[in-house]
Design a protein around this motif. Sequence first.
Motif, PDB file in Angstrom:
ATOM      1  N   SER A  11      30.979  47.644  94.543  1.00 11.84           N
ATOM      2  CA  SER A  11      30.482  48.513  93.473  1.00 11.84           C
ATOM      3  C   SER A  11      29.213  47.925  92.861  1.00 11.84           C
ATOM      4  O   SER A  11      29.077  46.710  92.733  1.00 11.84           O
ATOM      5  CB  SER A  11      31.563  48.752  92.414  1.00 11.84           C
ATOM      6  OG  SER A  11      31.746  47.618  91.654  1.00 11.84           O
ATOM      7  N   LYS A  15      24.794  51.989  96.471  1.00 10.56           N
ATOM      8  CA  LYS A  15      25.171  52.892  97.576  1.00 10.56           C
ATOM      9  C   LYS A  15      24.939  54.371  97.263  1.00 10.56           C
ATOM     10  O   LYS A  15      24.373  55.076  98.085  1.00 10.56           O
ATOM     11  CB  LYS A  15      26.661  52.737  97.924  1.00 10.56           C
ATOM     12  CG  LYS A  15      27.068  51.395  98.432  1.00 10.56           C
ATOM     13  CD  LYS A  15      28.514  51.407  98.886  1.00 10.56           C
ATOM     14  CE  LYS A  15      29.510  51.849  97.851  1.00 10.56           C
ATOM     15  NZ  LYS A  15      29.739  50.959  96.718  1.00 10.56           N
ATOM     16  N   SER A  94      40.864  53.979  89.768  1.00 10.79           N
ATOM     17  CA  SER A  94      40.597  54.394  91.151  1.00 10.79           C
ATOM     18  C   SER A  94      40.720  53.180  92.067  1.00 10.79           C
ATOM     19  O   SER A  94      41.237  53.273  93.180  1.00 10.79           O
ATOM     20  CB  SER A  94      39.210  55.026  91.276  1.00 10.79           C
ATOM     21  OG  SER A  94      38.212  54.110  90.891  1.00 10.79           O
ATOM     22  N   ARG A 104      45.622  56.321 100.292  1.00  9.85           N
ATOM     23  CA  ARG A 104      44.617  56.241 101.362  1.00  9.85           C
ATOM     24  C   ARG A 104      44.931  57.246 102.475  1.00  9.85           C
ATOM     25  O   ARG A 104      44.047  57.904 102.998  1.00  9.85           O
ATOM     26  CB  ARG A 104      44.512  54.811 101.920  1.00  9.85           C
ATOM     27  CG  ARG A 104      44.158  53.774 100.864  1.00  9.85           C
ATOM     28  CD  ARG A 104      43.501  52.551 101.443  1.00  9.85           C
ATOM     29  NE  ARG A 104      42.113  52.792 101.811  1.00  9.85           N
ATOM     30  CZ  ARG A 104      41.089  52.740 100.949  1.00  9.85           C
ATOM     31  NH1 ARG A 104      41.276  52.445  99.684  1.00  9.85           N
ATOM     32  NH2 ARG A 104      39.866  52.987 101.373  1.00  9.85           N
ATOM     33  N   GLN A 111      38.552  63.146 104.416  1.00 12.63           N
ATOM     34  CA  GLN A 111      37.282  62.479 104.731  1.00 12.63           C
ATOM     35  C   GLN A 111      36.869  62.759 106.176  1.00 12.63           C
ATOM     36  O   GLN A 111      35.713  63.045 106.467  1.00 12.63           O
ATOM     37  CB  GLN A 111      37.410  60.969 104.522  1.00 12.63           C
ATOM     38  CG  GLN A 111      37.655  60.587 103.073  1.00 12.63           C
ATOM     39  CD  GLN A 111      38.015  59.118 102.919  1.00 12.63           C
ATOM     40  OE1 GLN A 111      37.147  58.257 102.896  1.00 12.63           O
ATOM     41  NE2 GLN A 111      39.302  58.821 102.846  1.00 12.63           N
ATOM     42  N   ARG A 125      33.945  52.234 100.964  1.00 13.23           N
ATOM     43  CA  ARG A 125      34.310  50.835 101.195  1.00 13.23           C
ATOM     44  C   ARG A 125      34.750  50.601 102.641  1.00 13.23           C
ATOM     45  O   ARG A 125      34.622  49.498 103.156  1.00 13.23           O
ATOM     46  CB  ARG A 125      35.469  50.417 100.277  1.00 13.23           C
ATOM     47  CG  ARG A 125      35.228  50.603  98.789  1.00 13.23           C
ATOM     48  CD  ARG A 125      34.188  49.635  98.287  1.00 13.23           C
ATOM     49  NE  ARG A 125      34.084  49.627  96.827  1.00 13.23           N
ATOM     50  CZ  ARG A 125      33.568  50.593  96.085  1.00 13.23           C
ATOM     51  NH1 ARG A 125      33.091  51.679  96.640  1.00 13.23           N
ATOM     52  NH2 ARG A 125      33.493  50.467  94.765  1.00 13.23           N
ATOM     53  N   MET A 127      34.167  53.082 105.297  1.00  8.68           N
ATOM     54  CA  MET A 127      33.619  54.152 106.137  1.00  8.68           C
ATOM     55  C   MET A 127      33.394  53.658 107.571  1.00  8.68           C
ATOM     56  O   MET A 127      33.785  54.306 108.534  1.00  8.68           O
ATOM     57  CB  MET A 127      32.275  54.656 105.565  1.00  8.68           C
ATOM     58  CG  MET A 127      32.360  55.273 104.199  1.00  8.68           C
ATOM     59  SD  MET A 127      33.386  56.749 104.174  1.00  8.68           S
ATOM     60  CE  MET A 127      34.935  56.097 103.654  1.00  8.68           C
ATOM     61  N   ARG A 175      36.945  44.237  90.204  1.00 12.37           N
ATOM     62  CA  ARG A 175      36.980  45.274  91.244  1.00 12.37           C
ATOM     63  C   ARG A 175      36.702  44.680  92.621  1.00 12.37           C
ATOM     64  O   ARG A 175      37.314  45.059  93.612  1.00 12.37           O
ATOM     65  CB  ARG A 175      35.981  46.364  90.928  1.00 12.37           C
ATOM     66  CG  ARG A 175      36.628  47.371  90.015  1.00 12.37           C
ATOM     67  CD  ARG A 175      36.342  48.744  90.465  1.00 12.37           C
ATOM     68  NE  ARG A 175      35.218  49.267  89.718  1.00 12.37           N
ATOM     69  CZ  ARG A 175      34.548  50.330  90.102  1.00 12.37           C
ATOM     70  NH1 ARG A 175      34.846  50.940  91.226  1.00 12.37           N
ATOM     71  NH2 ARG A 175      33.564  50.775  89.376  1.00 12.37           N
ATOM     72  N   ARG A 182      42.894  43.806  99.080  1.00 10.73           N
ATOM     73  CA  ARG A 182      44.055  44.657  99.357  1.00 10.73           C
ATOM     74  C   ARG A 182      44.397  44.606 100.855  1.00 10.73           C
ATOM     75  O   ARG A 182      43.535  44.346 101.697  1.00 10.73           O
ATOM     76  CB  ARG A 182      43.793  46.094  98.902  1.00 10.73           C
ATOM     77  CG  ARG A 182      42.709  46.769  99.662  1.00 10.73           C
ATOM     78  CD  ARG A 182      42.473  48.187  99.181  1.00 10.73           C
ATOM     79  NE  ARG A 182      41.342  48.744  99.881  1.00 10.73           N
ATOM     80  CZ  ARG A 182      40.353  49.404  99.307  1.00 10.73           C
ATOM     81  NH1 ARG A 182      40.344  49.599  98.017  1.00 10.73           N
ATOM     82  NH2 ARG A 182      39.358  49.883 100.032  1.00 10.73           N
TER      83      ARG A 182
END
Length: 220
Positions: A11, A15, A94, A104, A111, A125, A127, A175, A182
């Motif tokens: 973040s 982007k 988020s 997800r 997506q 993050r 893609m 963040r 994760r």
Amino acid sequence: MKKIITIDGPSGAGKSTVAKEIAKRLGFEYLDTGALYRAVALYLRRKGFDEGISDEDLRVVLKDVQIVFNSGHVYLNGEDVSKEIRTPEIGHYSSVFSARPVVREFLLGLQRDFPKHHNTVAEGRDMGTVVFPEADCKFFLDASTEERAKRRYLQLRQMGKEITEEEALKDVIERDRRDSSRDIAPLKKADDAIYIDTTNIDLQQTIDLILKNIEQNCFK
Ligand code: DC
């Protein structure tokens, strides 16, 4: 399948602005996947849920959620929530809810369907690693933690949000830690992505660099 360019990164790396401009220059559609995670977070917060929600409840609750991304706007069950999702609270949640596999999974199909209809610049993050591993061209935008915190602070102040520089730095560090650590689809550069450090270059230079790379290396 249409053409796909992916832009990932932490973040505050720039982007969104970069992805939007690249899409405009190429005549592609822009897909902001962070906005999808933010819309899910907004829905869950409005219903009073926090990180304590069970997977089972998440699955049930998400059955009532319809999210659409169209022309830079995100719609939650038909309501344009593009502004409401841009608060520090929803930014925080988020990131929290995006670590949940149920969330997800819920957003994955949405997506992947997007580029079936449009040439796409997709920003997020994961893609290049998970959602579009076969993308035509991949970029990873980065910048130092301090620089990203400064940009986040200025952006939120510009939007009229009350935040101190210290809080912005704390938020960016937290963040980064959550998004990178994760278990599922962590923030990570794809092996075949081009790494761009934007700490000491401005937006225009970043855009020019990416466009040059696209021209030289993509769609061959
Ligand atoms: O880019 P953003 O700040 O609007 O994204 C909000 C959060 O959504 C971010 O902290 C992590 C999550 N996210 C994600 O996990 N995967 C994506 N592809 C995009 C965003």
